[in-house]
Write an enzyme that holds these catalytic residues in place. Structure first.
Site, PDB file in Angstrom:
ATOM      1  N   THR A  61       0.809  -1.219   0.000  1.00  0.00           N
ATOM      2  CA  THR A  61       0.000   0.000   0.000  1.00  0.00           C
ATOM      3  C   THR A  61       0.843   1.271   0.000  1.00  0.00           C
ATOM      4  O   THR A  61       0.483   2.251  -0.643  1.00  0.00           O
ATOM      5  CB  THR A  61      -0.912  -0.002   1.252  1.00  0.00           C
ATOM      6  OG1 THR A  61      -1.713  -1.177   1.183  1.00  0.00           O
ATOM      7  CG2 THR A  61      -1.804   1.206   1.301  1.00  0.00           C
ATOM      8  N   SER A 107       0.762 -10.332  -0.279  1.00  0.00           N
ATOM      9  CA  SER A 107       0.113 -11.651  -0.255  1.00  0.00           C
ATOM     10  C   SER A 107       0.792 -12.597  -1.238  1.00  0.00           C
ATOM     11  O   SER A 107       0.656 -13.818  -1.130  1.00  0.00           O
ATOM     12  CB  SER A 107      -1.366 -11.529  -0.628  1.00  0.00           C
ATOM     13  OG  SER A 107      -1.968 -10.594   0.200  1.00  0.00           O
ATOM     14  N   THR A 214       3.954  -9.536  14.866  1.00  0.00           N
ATOM     15  CA  THR A 214       2.748 -10.080  14.244  1.00  0.00           C
ATOM     16  C   THR A 214       1.871  -8.913  13.800  1.00  0.00           C
ATOM     17  O   THR A 214       1.784  -7.905  14.499  1.00  0.00           O
ATOM     18  CB  THR A 214       1.964 -10.910  15.295  1.00  0.00           C
ATOM     19  OG1 THR A 214       2.787 -12.020  15.681  1.00  0.00           O
ATOM     20  CG2 THR A 214       0.655 -11.443  14.777  1.00  0.00           C
ATOM     21  N   THR A 325       1.791 -21.815  20.961  1.00  0.00           N
ATOM     22  CA  THR A 325       0.467 -21.549  21.517  1.00  0.00           C
ATOM     23  C   THR A 325      -0.367 -20.633  20.621  1.00  0.00           C
ATOM     24  O   THR A 325       0.186 -19.787  19.900  1.00  0.00           O
ATOM     25  CB  THR A 325       0.568 -20.933  22.928  1.00  0.00           C
ATOM     26  OG1 THR A 325      -0.732 -20.503  23.341  1.00  0.00           O
ATOM     27  CG2 THR A 325       1.522 -19.739  22.970  1.00  0.00           C
ATOM     28  N   GLN A 326      -1.672 -20.819  20.692  1.00  0.00           N
ATOM     29  CA  GLN A 326      -2.574 -19.920  19.964  1.00  0.00           C
ATOM     30  C   GLN A 326      -2.679 -18.560  20.663  1.00  0.00           C
ATOM     31  O   GLN A 326      -3.217 -17.617  20.096  1.00  0.00           O
ATOM     32  CB  GLN A 326      -3.965 -20.551  19.852  1.00  0.00           C
ATOM     33  CG  GLN A 326      -3.976 -21.777  18.956  1.00  0.00           C
ATOM     34  CD  GLN A 326      -5.315 -22.505  18.941  1.00  0.00           C
ATOM     35  OE1 GLN A 326      -6.346 -21.942  19.298  1.00  0.00           O
ATOM     36  NE2 GLN A 326      -5.300 -23.751  18.530  1.00  0.00           N
TER      37      GLN A 326
HETATM   38  N1  ASP Z   1      -2.357  -5.928   0.662  1.00  0.00           N
HETATM   39  C1  ASP Z   1      -1.315  -5.004   1.017  1.00  0.00           C
HETATM   40  C2  ASP Z   1      -0.020  -5.779   1.061  1.00  0.00           C
HETATM   41  O1  ASP Z   1       0.247  -6.461   2.021  1.00  0.00           O
HETATM   42  C3  ASP Z   1      -1.626  -4.365   2.309  1.00  0.00           C
HETATM   43  C4  ASP Z   1      -0.609  -3.368   2.794  1.00  0.00           C
HETATM   44  O2  ASP Z   1       0.378  -3.065   2.204  1.00  0.00           O
HETATM   45  O3  ASP Z   1      -0.829  -2.857   3.898  1.00  0.00           O
HETATM   46  O4  ASP Z   1       0.735  -5.724   0.140  1.00  0.00           O
END
Ligand code: ASP
Length: 393
Positions: A61, A107, A214, A325-326
């Site tokens: 982003t 992703s 995280t 652990t979760q």
């Molecule tokens: N979907 C975007 C990514 O991880 C979200 C971001 O950059 O915050 O590339």
């Protein structure tokens, strides 16, 4: 530097007429003194080594801009970034940039791309004081964990950052994240050594150890947390480094980059009512090498005979099962309850207070190095890059 440039311009304009009659006039001596001072200043400035930071844009982003007509987020040319953040010029650092082509949404991040990042850092290692990686927030914690293992003997800062709003948006968090990440990447101790020779995530107002981090929020600017290790720095009016928490590296050791991963791994999260057939089929996936088992509380699992039997059989077949652990906060302590002890007896190893992102990347990394299973077991039990608190069990 700006002051000097301005001085020069003003000086030339004002004194133009006077240099026609310089000889013996007192103005001449003032003129010579000012010139000498200026030349000395310029000489000192060029002698003084500017901090150098390599800024690598992988995607996400932060590097997007809103199309004013459609409102959609689109990637923009990375060289436009400096135009969006003119403040960067005020650093007086050498900031060089490098961009993934095409930029990727995080992703789509893959071990192969981690290798690309490591290659870029390695090839440029001697030329920069620090590295800032602009990365999508979604998988930033995985990348930070992976890099922390891949960059053995790291002695320079590698700071990942990104943003929740694109840098072209008025309320963007990207500008501050970027500016502070660069400042941290260039920060030095009094003895001239880098302040943070680690892979970190800087976001909002905290510098966090990368392999402890995280993503916890898809909405707020405060998107990352390190539940089991305090921030390495907090940022407000000042950047306050918690020096005692930063890793003490051996600066005499050369950087040793690693590139191999083995992704024959799986993350299995337990839940009340989990089916035997599901567990059995996961553990029977051909070629499976390791499982990150996400258990309850301090590392507990249902006391089902079939569950323990399947885990034991898998373990005996050479599949490494790591218990994490979760819970976001706290560590696995398999001795604490019978429900944890039975896992220990089935050959499951403790992941201590490791994050899921770190556990899976550490496993992929160790398995990728073709080590004997027993050594992988031992190394999962060891703190390699500050990723676990070893005295918790
Ligand atoms: N979907 C975007 C990514 O991880 C979200 C971001 O950059 O915050 O590339």
């Amino acid at each position: 530097m700006y002051k000097t440039d301005k001085d020069l311009t003003i000086f030339h304009k004002k004194e133009d007429d006077k240099v026609l009659f310089p000889v013996f006039s007192s103005d001449f001596y003032i003129f010579v003194r000012r010139i000498t001072n200026l030349l000395t200043k310029l000489w000192l400035m060029t002698k003084e080594k500017k901090p150098a930071v390599l800024l690598l844009y992988t995607g996400g982003t932060i590097g997007m801009i809103e199309n004013p007509e459609t409102g959609a987020l689109e990637s923009f040319r990375f060289d436009e970034l400096l135009k969006q953040v003119p403040e960067l010029k005020r650093f007086h650092y050498r900031i060089d940039t490098y961009s993934f082509q095409p930029a990727i949404d995080s992703s789509d991040m893959e071990p192969e791309l981690w290798g690309r990042i490591v290659r870029i850092i390695t090839e440029n290692y001697e030329h920069y004081d620090g590295f800032v990686i602009l990365h999508g927030t979604d998988t930033m914690a995985y990348t930070a964990s992976a890099l922390s293992f891949m960059l053995e003997n790291l002695s320079k800062p590698v700071i990942l950052t990104g943003s929740q709003l694109p840098i072209g948006k008025l309320r963007t968090d990207g500008k501050e994240n970027l500016i502070t990440a660069i400042e941290i990447a260039a920060a030095k101790r009094e003895n001239g050594q880098p302040m943070v020779p680690e892979v970190c995530i800087f976001f909002e107002n905290e510098l966090l150890r990368g392999n402890r981090t995280t993503k916890v929020n898809a909405e707020n600017f405060n998107a990352f947390r390190s539940f089991n290790y305090p921030p390495l720095a907090t940022v407000g009016i000042h950047i306050r480094f918690n020096e005692h928490l930063i890793r003490k590296n051996d600066f005499t050791q050369p950087l040793k980059p690693h590139f191999n991963f083995n992704n024959q791994v799986v993350m299995l999260s337990l839940f009340p009512g989990i089916r035997k057939s599901i567990v059995a089929s996961v553990l029977q996936v051909p070629g499976l090498k390791a499982v990150v088992l996400r258990t309850f509380g301090s590392g507990n699992a249902p006391q089902k005979e079939w569950l323990i039997r399947h885990l034991k059989e898998a373990s005996e077949k050479g599949i490494l099962i790591v218990n994490i652990t979760q819970c976001q906060h706290g560590a696995v302590e398999m001795h604490r309850y019978g429900t944890g002890l039975q896992l220990l007896q089935a050959g499951v190893v403790s992941g201590y207070d490791c994050t899921p992102e770190c556990a899976i990347t550490k496993l992929m990394f160790l398995l990728g190095n073709d080590l004997p299973l027993e050594q992988v077991r031992q190394l999962m039990d060891s703190d390699l890059a500050g990723e676990i608190t070893r005295d918790k069990e």
